[in-house]
Design a protein around this motif. Structure first.
Motif, PDB file in Angstrom:
ATOM      1  N   PRO A   1      40.916   4.926  20.007  1.00 53.49           N
ATOM      2  CA  PRO A   1      41.822   5.962  20.038  1.00 53.49           C
ATOM      3  C   PRO A   1      41.559   7.336  20.971  1.00 53.49           C
ATOM      4  CG  PRO A   1      40.246   6.095  18.187  1.00 53.49           C
ATOM      5  CD  PRO A   1      40.092   4.790  18.826  1.00 53.49           C
ATOM      6  N   TRP A   2      40.145   7.114  21.653  1.00 54.91           N
ATOM      7  CA  TRP A   2      39.922   7.946  22.847  1.00 54.91           C
ATOM      8  C   TRP A   2      39.365   7.377  23.937  1.00 54.91           C
ATOM      9  CZ3 TRP A   2      41.819  11.537  19.868  1.00 54.91           C
ATOM     10  CH2 TRP A   2      41.596  11.465  18.721  1.00 54.91           C
TER      11      TRP A   2
ATOM     12  N   THR B   1      37.594   0.240  17.557  1.00 54.67           N
ATOM     13  CA  THR B   1      37.217   0.842  16.505  1.00 54.67           C
ATOM     14  C   THR B   1      36.816  -0.111  15.139  1.00 54.67           C
ATOM     15  OG1 THR B   1      39.438   1.331  15.716  1.00 54.67           O
ATOM     16  CG2 THR B   1      38.128   2.954  17.265  1.00 54.67           C
TER      17      THR B   1
ATOM     18  N   PHE C   1      47.787   3.890  16.424  1.00 50.68           N
ATOM     19  CA  PHE C   1      46.846   4.727  15.679  1.00 50.68           C
ATOM     20  C   PHE C   1      47.389   5.643  14.793  1.00 50.68           C
ATOM     21  CE2 PHE C   1      44.105   3.036  19.468  1.00 50.68           C
ATOM     22  CZ  PHE C   1      43.194   2.530  18.589  1.00 50.68           C
ATOM     23  N   GLY C   2      48.721   6.053  15.087  1.00 53.12           N
ATOM     24  CA  GLY C   2      49.188   7.179  14.396  1.00 53.12           C
ATOM     25  C   GLY C   2      49.058   8.530  15.392  1.00 53.12           C
TER      26      GLY C   2
ATOM     27  N   THR D   1      50.329   3.045  21.802  1.00 47.80           N
ATOM     28  CA  THR D   1      49.348   3.128  21.295  1.00 47.80           C
ATOM     29  C   THR D   1      49.450   4.393  20.217  1.00 47.80           C
ATOM     30  OG1 THR D   1      48.753   4.465  23.328  1.00 47.80           O
ATOM     31  CG2 THR D   1      47.629   2.399  22.993  1.00 47.80           C
TER      32      THR D   1
ATOM     33  N   GLY E   1      48.666  11.884  16.464  1.00 50.08           N
ATOM     34  CA  GLY E   1      47.625  12.787  16.059  1.00 50.08           C
ATOM     35  C   GLY E   1      46.192  12.299  16.168  1.00 50.08           C
ATOM     36  N   ASN E   2      46.367  10.756  15.939  1.00 51.64           N
ATOM     37  CA  ASN E   2      45.028   9.887  15.580  1.00 51.64           C
ATOM     38  C   ASN E   2      44.543   9.109  16.863  1.00 51.64           C
ATOM     39  OD1 ASN E   2      44.696  10.556  12.930  1.00 51.64           O
ATOM     40  ND2 ASN E   2      46.238   9.021  12.443  1.00 51.64           N
ATOM     41  N   THR E   3      45.207   9.555  18.284  1.00 51.90           N
ATOM     42  CA  THR E   3      44.905   9.320  19.348  1.00 51.90           C
ATOM     43  C   THR E   3      45.037  10.152  20.617  1.00 51.90           C
ATOM     44  OG1 THR E   3      44.840   7.443  21.025  1.00 51.90           O
ATOM     45  CG2 THR E   3      46.917   8.031  19.721  1.00 51.90           C
TER      46      THR E   3
ATOM     47  N   ASP F   1      40.926  -3.953  19.188  1.00 50.69           N
ATOM     48  CA  ASP F   1      40.756  -2.539  18.747  1.00 50.69           C
ATOM     49  C   ASP F   1      39.080  -2.600  18.710  1.00 50.69           C
ATOM     50  OD1 ASP F   1      40.349  -0.337  17.257  1.00 50.69           O
ATOM     51  OD2 ASP F   1      42.275  -0.733  16.029  1.00 50.69           O
TER      52      ASP F   1
END
Length: 125
Positions: A116-117, A14, A85-86, A81, A88-90, A12
């Protein structure tokens, strides 16, 4: 424990830590596929060394049979993924990586650097 002929590792980007508890499927696409997906969840180190057994031929049998016929196999790793990440979070609800496997003498390790991006992957060792 002997590792499977195909393994993966997810980091990860992040957090700078392994992505643990990420669901992953591995599917043979060609020449005998699509197969029933092999499934696993990354461990605390973000790795999958073994896959859950599925009905039918094993991963090793698929690779051996194709090698006997002189064919490459095409496999797909699919990383969940969105759940990791959840939603809406990716930007990527799933990341799929397709790759060739030829012969039984090599190990195939596919690392995924995941944010996430964005994501990147390469042939590991």
């Amino acid at each position: 424990m002997t590792a499977a002929p195909i393994t993966c590792h997810v980091l990860d980007t992040t957090t700078g830590h392994p992505a643990h508890s990420l669901a992953v499927t591995l599917t043979l696409l060609k020449p005998f596929g699509p197969s029933t997906p092999f499934t696993a969840v990354t461990d605390a180190d973000g790795r999958i060394k073994k896959w859950n057994e599925q009905p039918g031929p094993s991963m090793e049998e698929f690779i051996r049979l194709s090698a006997e016929e002189g064919e490459e196999t095409v496999w797909a790793l699919k990383f969940d993924t969105g759940a990791y990440f959840g939603i809406g979070n990716t930007f990527f609800p799933e990341v799929e990586v397709r790759f060739f496997v030829k012969g039984t003498s090599e190990h195939y390790h596919i690392p995924l650097l995941l944010g996430p991006w964005s994501y990147t992957t390469y042939r590991g060792s």
